[in-house]
Enzyme design. Structure first.
Site, PDB file in Angstrom:
ATOM      1  N   HIS B  63     -11.072 -14.616   6.646  1.00 28.87           N
ATOM      2  CA  HIS B  63     -11.339 -13.644   5.589  1.00 28.87           C
ATOM      3  C   HIS B  63     -10.098 -12.799   5.321  1.00 28.87           C
ATOM      4  CE1 HIS B  63     -13.273 -10.530   3.237  1.00 28.87           C
ATOM      5  NE2 HIS B  63     -12.938  -9.622   4.129  1.00 28.87           N
ATOM      6  N   ASP B  93      11.229 -16.095 -20.171  1.00 31.80           N
ATOM      7  CA  ASP B  93      10.754 -16.764 -18.962  1.00 31.80           C
ATOM      8  C   ASP B  93      11.333 -16.043 -17.747  1.00 31.80           C
ATOM      9  OD1 ASP B  93       9.870 -18.701 -17.046  1.00 31.80           O
ATOM     10  OD2 ASP B  93       9.730 -20.115 -18.700  1.00 31.80           O
ATOM     11  N   TRP B 128      -6.317 -11.455  12.375  1.00 33.57           N
ATOM     12  CA  TRP B 128      -5.225 -11.869  11.484  1.00 33.57           C
ATOM     13  C   TRP B 128      -3.896 -11.370  12.019  1.00 33.57           C
ATOM     14  CZ3 TRP B 128      -1.899  -9.277   7.842  1.00 33.57           C
ATOM     15  CH2 TRP B 128      -2.013  -7.901   7.807  1.00 33.57           C
ATOM     16  N   SER B 158       7.083 -18.736   0.184  1.00 29.46           N
ATOM     17  CA  SER B 158       6.649 -18.660  -1.208  1.00 29.46           C
ATOM     18  C   SER B 158       6.858 -17.262  -1.771  1.00 29.46           C
ATOM     19  CB  SER B 158       5.179 -19.059  -1.294  1.00 29.46           C
ATOM     20  OG  SER B 158       4.559 -18.479  -2.395  1.00 29.46           O
ATOM     21  N   HIS B 242       2.760  -2.902   7.650  1.00 32.90           N
ATOM     22  CA  HIS B 242       2.497  -1.721   6.835  1.00 32.90           C
ATOM     23  C   HIS B 242       3.046  -1.842   5.427  1.00 32.90           C
ATOM     24  CE1 HIS B 242       0.413   1.887   6.252  1.00 32.90           C
ATOM     25  NE2 HIS B 242       1.421   2.254   5.489  1.00 32.90           N
ATOM     26  N   GLU B 244       3.282  -4.435   3.902  1.00 33.77           N
ATOM     27  CA  GLU B 244       2.376  -5.404   3.297  1.00 33.77           C
ATOM     28  C   GLU B 244       1.201  -4.726   2.586  1.00 33.77           C
ATOM     29  OE1 GLU B 244       2.427  -8.601   2.832  1.00 33.77           O
ATOM     30  OE2 GLU B 244       0.362  -8.869   2.168  1.00 33.77           O
ATOM     31  N   TYR B 246       1.179  -1.934   1.196  1.00 30.41           N
ATOM     32  CA  TYR B 246       1.664  -1.366  -0.070  1.00 30.41           C
ATOM     33  C   TYR B 246       2.004  -2.468  -1.051  1.00 30.41           C
ATOM     34  CZ  TYR B 246       1.596   2.965   2.440  1.00 30.41           C
ATOM     35  OH  TYR B 246       1.171   4.030   3.164  1.00 30.41           O
ATOM     36  N   SER B 257      -1.888   2.016 -14.312  1.00 26.61           N
ATOM     37  CA  SER B 257      -1.133   2.896 -15.208  1.00 26.61           C
ATOM     38  C   SER B 257      -1.241   2.412 -16.654  1.00 26.61           C
ATOM     39  CB  SER B 257       0.342   2.938 -14.811  1.00 26.61           C
ATOM     40  OG  SER B 257       0.480   3.429 -13.505  1.00 26.61           O
ATOM     41  N   HIS B 291       1.806   3.702  13.302  1.00 31.29           N
ATOM     42  CA  HIS B 291       0.483   4.345  13.249  1.00 31.29           C
ATOM     43  C   HIS B 291      -0.630   3.313  13.397  1.00 31.29           C
ATOM     44  CE1 HIS B 291       0.584   4.129   8.559  1.00 31.29           C
ATOM     45  NE2 HIS B 291       0.052   3.049   9.064  1.00 31.29           N
ATOM     46  N   HIS B 292      -0.269   2.034  13.405  1.00 34.25           N
ATOM     47  CA  HIS B 292      -1.266   1.012  13.742  1.00 34.25           C
ATOM     48  C   HIS B 292      -1.360   0.825  15.249  1.00 34.25           C
ATOM     49  CE1 HIS B 292      -1.602  -0.386   9.541  1.00 34.25           C
ATOM     50  NE2 HIS B 292      -0.343  -0.013   9.480  1.00 34.25           N
ATOM     51  N   THR B 317       1.441   9.667  -3.161  1.00 36.65           N
ATOM     52  CA  THR B 317       0.164   9.106  -3.611  1.00 36.65           C
ATOM     53  C   THR B 317      -0.600  10.146  -4.423  1.00 36.65           C
ATOM     54  OG1 THR B 317       0.172   7.954  -1.506  1.00 36.65           O
ATOM     55  CG2 THR B 317      -1.775   7.725  -2.843  1.00 36.65           C
ATOM     56  N   LYS B 320       0.722  10.374  -7.867  1.00 33.15           N
ATOM     57  CA  LYS B 320       0.243   9.311  -8.740  1.00 33.15           C
ATOM     58  C   LYS B 320      -1.169   9.605  -9.243  1.00 33.15           C
ATOM     59  CE  LYS B 320       1.455   5.147  -8.645  1.00 33.15           C
ATOM     60  NZ  LYS B 320       2.527   5.194  -9.647  1.00 33.15           N
TER      61      LYS B 320
END
Lengths: 236, 535
Positions: B63, B93, B128, B158, B242, B244, B246, B257, B291-292, B317, B320
């Site tokens: 998942h 392109d 994961w 990729s 971390h 990731e 974001y 936006s 912090h993880h 944040t 925003k």
């Protein structure tokens, strides 16, 4: 001590550390709820007015003052949150001259506890393993996936140090009511302290994915009076 | 013909469509896995997995990996990035068209690796995060974990190639007059995402490669017995992990936006500060990884540093969120489906952000770490942040991309279903977390039954909504043309506002902050015959 059905809040606390966590959480939540109310009220009223507004204010694209305000103000709120948070962080980290040490070693999938301060008649330290009680062997009143065959017995009002490690994969020694959660990492010794202030039975569960039976290696701490603890110690 | 066009494709638009198809395909698998997880957890004891806890762990891994690497990243970055970024900067392109092709075609083999890892021996039930020693050769001896690592390698290559392409395209191929300060926010979002990918993915690749060596070639980077340290892996993983998160949300910021601006008929408030906010979120994202890991036994000073740096992220944040509110303020708001999603995003992302502030505190994290509180938190920011913006982007741009309109009424029903469903799933998780329920457990003590049951009901609601979404796409593709005729719902969602909502006003000539809606629909293969001019 134990989770309660439909509970929406912390478990009851038994140590100053957990008291501190609850207080800090309430403290922070006050600001967070305030901010959430502000933002959702703004959002609601703006959308409500905006849906009936045929002419947009197209030139409203920046505003120095308001931007400074909404940058500085959250920063101040964060400062107000940060200081009690740091105080609690450093307070909980102190482990000053503990009266006794209990070693907890995580294994797939049980805990092994050692009371290194005490030796028995044959000169060996007291150590025992603690397994979950399987569902079909549960007696009335025992909690599935929380009750174990042996439990950590320790005296109340005593500075106890837990030294935590693991022998195979990473486990995590966690007892919510005591405000304890520390990784049991192979090759490392981590320490946490607890000053249990009332008698009771406190349950916790392994909190780091450790394989198939991760959900079946609970931690059970029985806090008893010093006298009872000594009696228990003599039986070992 | 078809092989020429789709397999050998070097056209960013066709590749984007392939990305969408791939993302939806993996998204369906990932959502099904989440449904199975929730059904298993609907009540204490073994529900539908017959007590196969390894299978549960595998579903949890699947998942997470599918949703992150195979749904959100291909959907938001690969799909919308490839389709919209060239159009928005006035390029016909991407810069490296063949590179673009390979960066898509590395994904299907990655999915094959991941699926294959669930088919052989005892599978990979490692989470994961694939923390060693659980993912090491002793605890997981089957090659499943190796295949999982290969899947991560392939998606990393990729994404890395894609990131290089996006950076080069937006650096070199901007049209006349398209200065950085005039670039639309979605383009900025993709650039910032690409930079984060470029800087963080190699670290992940290094980490999992070291793990692969530990497993197969007798090295001992993370092997305690050989003098290694499992915590090193966690540092490497989260230094990627971390940024990731974001990477997953910043393209969503860009999409939101655009939508907020279009449907309130106003330019985005404080466009430059929005760019700086995204950039500082990305920069700070590299400074907060531990912090993880608050409870692995870090020094108190280290935890204090990571607490403060994590809380600092709340400032950009907040900027925003407030800027979006200011964009809405005074606007002429039209509550079409993309806008509903955008408003829901603003509200729910705020909730997720606020619980994030609570989790940032190392002292509080003792209570929350690895509990369902964390699960609730990150699903509020990702499921209701990234996925909502994916839906929003689909409803916003798909009429332009396909030239076909979707059924507005069905889409609104779909929105309300998933809004209710997602909240019913994830709000109770906060309560469970406060009560101390650990993550990733296939069975739990009886006391947690109540809220888990509620959460599982929410999961069923959300799945119904997803099924409806698939039908909406089908309906759009099959019956969409007839929708073009005078249908009330189409007129409602039709898009004349884009042009007037943008910066028409400075001069009289037609120009806008984003030009995608000025093109014909669907856009031509080679979008611009003569370069568009941005004044």
């Amino acid at each position: 001590d134990v989770p309660t059905p439909w509970g929406v809040y912390f478990q009851d606390s038994a140590t100053p550390n957990h008291e501190g966590i609850i207080e800090l959480h309430d403290n922070i939540m006050f600001y967070l709820v305030l901010i959430l109310c502000l933002v959702s009220w703004l959002l609601f009223s703006i959308v409500k007015d905006g849906s009936k507004n045929p002419l947009p204010h197209k030139y409203l694209v920046h505003g120095q003052t308001i931007e400074i305000i909404w940058t500085i103000l959250p920063a101040l709120v964060l400062l107000v949150i940060a200081f009690p948070s740091f105080i609690l962080l450093y307070l909980c980290d102190e482990v000053i001259s503990p009266a006794m040490t209990i070693k907890a070693i995580g294994l797939q999938w049980y805990w092994k506890y050692e009371y290194s301060d005490f030796i028995n008649d044959s000169g060996e330290t007291i150590e025992f393993e603690s397994y979950v009680i399987p569902e079909d062997l549960l007696e009335d009143g025992q909690l599935p996936l929380l009750d174990t065959d042996t439990s950590i017995v320790c005296p109340v009002n005593t500075h106890i140090r837990f030294i935590v490690s693991a022998a195979d994969v990473i486990h995590d020694f966690a007892v919510p009511s005591l405000g304890i959660k520390i990784d049991a990492c192979p090759g490392r010794l981590n320490q946490v302290s607890a000053l249990i202030q009332r008698e009771g039975v406190y349950y916790g569960q392994c909190s780091e994915l450790c394989g198939v039976a991760h959900s079946a290696m609970p931690i059970k701490v029985e806090a008893v009076s010093l006298k009872e603890f000594l009696t228990w110690l003599n039986e070992q | 013909m078809y092989i020429q066009r789709w397999l050998y494709s070097t056209n960013a638009k066709d590749i984007a469509i392939l990305y969408f198809i791939f993302a939806i395909f993996s998204g369906v698998i990932g959502s099904t896995m989440s449904l199975i997880i929730r059904l298993e957890l609907a009540a204490p004891g073994n529900q539908i997995l017959h007590g196969n806890h390894q299978l549960f762990n595998v579903l949890v891994v699947g998942h997470a990996l599918l949703m992150i690497f195979f749904l959100v990243m291909p959907g938001l970055v690969g799909g919308f990035g490839n389709y919209m970024l060239p159009l928005l900067i006035g390029a016909s392109d991407m810069s490296f068209a063949r590179l673009n092709n390979i960066s898509f075609w590395l994904l299907p083999p990655a999915l094959v690796c991941l699926v294959a890892s669930t088919l052989i021996e005892s599978w990979a039930g490692t989470g994961w995060t694939i923390y060693p020693p659980l993912s090491g050769i002793q605890a997981h001896s089957s090659p499943s974990v190796d295949l999982g690592i290969f899947a991560i390698h392939l998606t990393s290559i990729s994404s890395l190639l894609g990131a290089i392409n996006f950076i080069a395209t937006s650096y070199n191929m901007r049209t006349n007059g398209m200065s950085y300060s005039k670039m639309p926010l979605f383009v900025w979002a993709i650039i910032i995402t690409a930079v984060m990918l470029l800087l963080s993915l190699p670290v992940l690749t290094a980490g999992v490669t070291m793990l692969l060596m530990d497993r197969n070639f007798n090295t001992s980077f993370f092997e305690v017995a050989g003098g290694g340290d499992p915590v090193l892996y966690q540092h490497l993983f989260w230094f990627f992990g971390h940024p990731e998160v974001y990477i997953l949300i910043v393209p969503g910021f860009g999409i939101i936006s655009h939508i907020v601006s279009t449907y309130s008929k106003k330019p985005v408030f404080g466009e430059i500060s929005m760019v700086y906010a995204m950039a500082s979120i990305a920069f700070l994202g590299f400074l907060v990884w531990s912090h993880h890991m608050y409870i692995v036994g870090l020094d108190a000073d280290t935890r204090a540093y990571f607490t403060s740096s994590t809380m600092v992220i709340a400032v950009p944040t907040g900027i925003k969120i407030f800027s979006w509110l200011a964009t809405l303020y005074g606007g002429s708001i039209r509550l079409a489906v993309p806008m509903l999603y955008a408003i829901a995003f603003l509200f729910l992302f705020t909730i997720g952000g606020l619980t994030g502030v609570a989790l940032a505190n190392a002292s509080l994290d003792v209570a929350f770490h690895d509990t369902y509180y964390v699960v609730g938190h990150f699903h509020y920011v990702l499921s209701m942040g990234a996925i909502f913006s994916l839906f929003a982007g689909y409803y916003y741009w798909s009429p332009q991309i396909l030239g076909l309109y979707f059924n507005e009424r069905l889409a609104q029903i779909q929105f309300w279903l998933i809004f209710v469903g997602a909240n019913v799933i994830f709000m109770p998780m906060h309560f469970l977390g406060l009560q101390g329920m650990p993550r990733r457990i296939p069975d739990y003590p009886d006391a947690y039954a109540g809220w888990n049951y509620v959460s599982s009901i929410g999961s069923v609601i959300a799945i119904i909504s997803l099924a409806l979404f698939i039908y909406i796409i089908y309906d759009q593709l099959i019956n969409g043309l007839t929708n073009k005729i005078d249908n009330k719902s189409v007129v409602y969602s039709k898009a004349p506002d884009f042009v007037e909502s943008n910066t028409i006003f400075a001069n009289n000539s037609i120009k806008s902050a984003s030009i995608e809606f000025l093109l014909n629909s669907p856009p031509a293969i080679h979008s611009f015959n003569t370069p568009a001019v941005q004044s």
